[in-house]
Design an enzyme around this catalytic site. Structure first.
Site, PDB file in Angstrom:
ATOM      1  N   THR A   1      40.844  28.052  48.224  1.00  0.00           N
ATOM      2  CA  THR A   1      40.812  26.762  48.907  1.00  0.00           C
ATOM      3  C   THR A   1      41.989  25.875  48.523  1.00  0.00           C
ATOM      4  OG1 THR A   1      38.399  26.856  49.050  1.00  0.00           O
ATOM      5  CG2 THR A   1      39.422  24.687  49.295  1.00  0.00           C
TER       6      THR A   1
ATOM      7  N   ASP B   1      29.420  42.049  45.936  1.00  0.00           N
ATOM      8  CA  ASP B   1      28.708  40.825  45.583  1.00  0.00           C
ATOM      9  C   ASP B   1      27.232  40.982  45.938  1.00  0.00           C
ATOM     10  OD1 ASP B   1      27.686  38.324  45.202  1.00  0.00           O
ATOM     11  OD2 ASP B   1      29.037  37.295  46.598  1.00  0.00           O
TER      12      ASP B   1
ATOM     13  N   ASN C   1      40.416  33.380  40.325  1.00  0.00           N
ATOM     14  CA  ASN C   1      40.451  33.435  41.790  1.00  0.00           C
ATOM     15  C   ASN C   1      40.740  32.045  42.365  1.00  0.00           C
ATOM     16  OD1 ASN C   1      39.536  36.022  41.312  1.00  0.00           O
ATOM     17  ND2 ASN C   1      37.869  35.912  42.771  1.00  0.00           N
ATOM     18  N   VAL C   2      41.726  31.970  43.261  1.00  0.00           N
ATOM     19  CA  VAL C   2      42.068  30.702  43.915  1.00  0.00           C
ATOM     20  C   VAL C   2      42.262  30.955  45.403  1.00  0.00           C
ATOM     21  CG1 VAL C   2      43.679  28.767  44.018  1.00  0.00           C
ATOM     22  CG2 VAL C   2      43.255  29.896  41.821  1.00  0.00           C
TER      23      VAL C   2
ATOM     24  N   HIS D   1      35.367  32.655  39.583  1.00  0.00           N
ATOM     25  CA  HIS D   1      35.404  32.337  41.003  1.00  0.00           C
ATOM     26  C   HIS D   1      35.331  30.821  41.169  1.00  0.00           C
ATOM     27  CE1 HIS D   1      34.455  36.371  43.059  1.00  0.00           C
ATOM     28  NE2 HIS D   1      34.789  36.625  41.810  1.00  0.00           N
ATOM     29  N   GLY D   2      35.757  30.325  42.323  1.00  0.00           N
ATOM     30  CA  GLY D   2      35.697  28.891  42.563  1.00  0.00           C
ATOM     31  C   GLY D   2      36.687  28.092  41.741  1.00  0.00           C
TER      32      GLY D   2
ATOM     33  N   ASP E   1      37.338  41.104  48.283  1.00  0.00           N
ATOM     34  CA  ASP E   1      36.649  40.004  47.622  1.00  0.00           C
ATOM     35  C   ASP E   1      35.305  39.719  48.301  1.00  0.00           C
ATOM     36  OD1 ASP E   1      36.424  37.787  45.854  1.00  0.00           O
ATOM     37  OD2 ASP E   1      37.202  36.440  47.400  1.00  0.00           O
ATOM     38  N   HIS E   2      34.269  39.541  47.497  1.00  0.00           N
ATOM     39  CA  HIS E   2      32.953  39.102  47.979  1.00  0.00           C
ATOM     40  C   HIS E   2      32.409  39.930  49.137  1.00  0.00           C
ATOM     41  CE1 HIS E   2      31.802  35.717  45.536  1.00  0.00           C
ATOM     42  NE2 HIS E   2      33.030  35.245  45.602  1.00  0.00           N
TER      43      HIS E   2
END
Length: 288
Positions: free
Chosen positions: A230, A105, A227-228, A205-206, A83-84
């Site tokens: 936090t 990314d 995407n999860v 995302h976020g 990821d990222h």
């Protein structure tokens, strides 16, 4: 069950018009909790390892080896995704380590350079059978690297996908990384327009900052991969705090880390069921 490919999991969700959860590994305890939650739901899951996670563990290979081994032992399909990754070399390393997919990314680059590097990474990955996600438009909140308020343009997105050959595209539609409150307002019209313009799955995302109802609406409008990170980190951390407050003399870290791991399981299961049901029979769970 054998380690699943991200392509197979994503194609199943995209064909059904439902959402697919992708959750971030932070350390071994979150890895185990995420898989246990997927097994409780009887649903596939995509495990994500970020560039920041790799740095925390001193390199990608140790956390990757653990994630791939755990995925192979799971009773449901589990894929492992990078990821990222803003580092091109890291993206290629993930391919070589056996990841099912990578996200390069390049959203911090100007458009022409983003296209050039993303296409190069995609060619390397595709030659080795690995699925590729990229990002266009800027999703806020990620360590200052992304500016909030920018939405992905559908025409530019279509040109970007054609030029790079990526398999999925993360788009900016109003969400922001690292939010601890679920107050982000998504632009559903923009999601619909992006879905109409593209022939690859869309990635949100976020999502930790987006309510259940808005995620369900986003999936109905055309989002596939959700995407999860936090949000689930909050469940883990709260459980650790509660355990330590109730047991101030404990020194065995397995006790409180085990509490954090256990706290992930029902919420992971709930989210996977929510996302999987969103496209066909929208039915909300409790608010996050």
């Amino acid at each position: 069950m054998a380690l699943a490919t991200t392509r197979s999991i994503m194609e199943q969700a995209a064909t059904a018009g439902t959402g697919q959860g992708a959750f971030n590994v932070i350390h071994l305890e979150t890895l185990e909790g995420l898989i246990a939650g997927a097994e409780a739901a009887g649903r596939p899951v995509i495990l994500q390892i970020s560039e920041n996670c790799a740095k925390f563990h001193g390199g990608l290979e140790p956390v990757a080896a653990a994630s791939l081994a755990a995925a192979r032992k799971a009773s449901v399909p589990v894929a492992v995704h990078l990821d990222h990754a803003e580092d091109e070399a890291l993206a290629c390393e993930a391919v070589d380590l056996g990841f099912g997919s990578i996200m390069y990314d390049g959203a911090h680059l100007d458009y022409a350079e983003n296209v050039e590097v993303t296409a190069r990474v995609a060619a390397y990955a595709h030659a080795r059978g690995v699925y590729v996600e990229a990002e266009l438009g800027r999703v806020g909140g990620k360590d200052g690297a992304h500016a909030p308020g920018v939405l992905t343009d559908p025409a530019e997105a279509a040109a970007f996908v054609a030029a790079t050959g990526v398999d999925a595209l993360a788009v900016a539609v109003g969400s922001s990384h690292a939010m601890t409150e679920r107050s982000a307002a998504l632009n559903l019209d923009r999601i619909t327009a992006l879905k109409a313009a593209l022939d690859v799955p869309l990635v949100l995302h976020g999502s930790s900052g987006v309510s259940d109802a808005n995620i369900v609406a986003a999936i109905a409008a055309g989002m596939t991969k959700i995407n999860v990170s936090t949000h689930l980190n909050g469940f883990f951390t709260r459980a650790v705090r509660e355990y330590l407050e109730a047991n101030p003399a404990v020194v065995d870290s397995r006790k409180y880390l085990g509490a954090g791991r256990a706290a992930l399981v029902p919420e992971v299961a709930r989210l996977l069921a929510l996302f999987a049901g969103a496209g066909t029979a929208p039915k909300l769970g409790r608010a996050l």
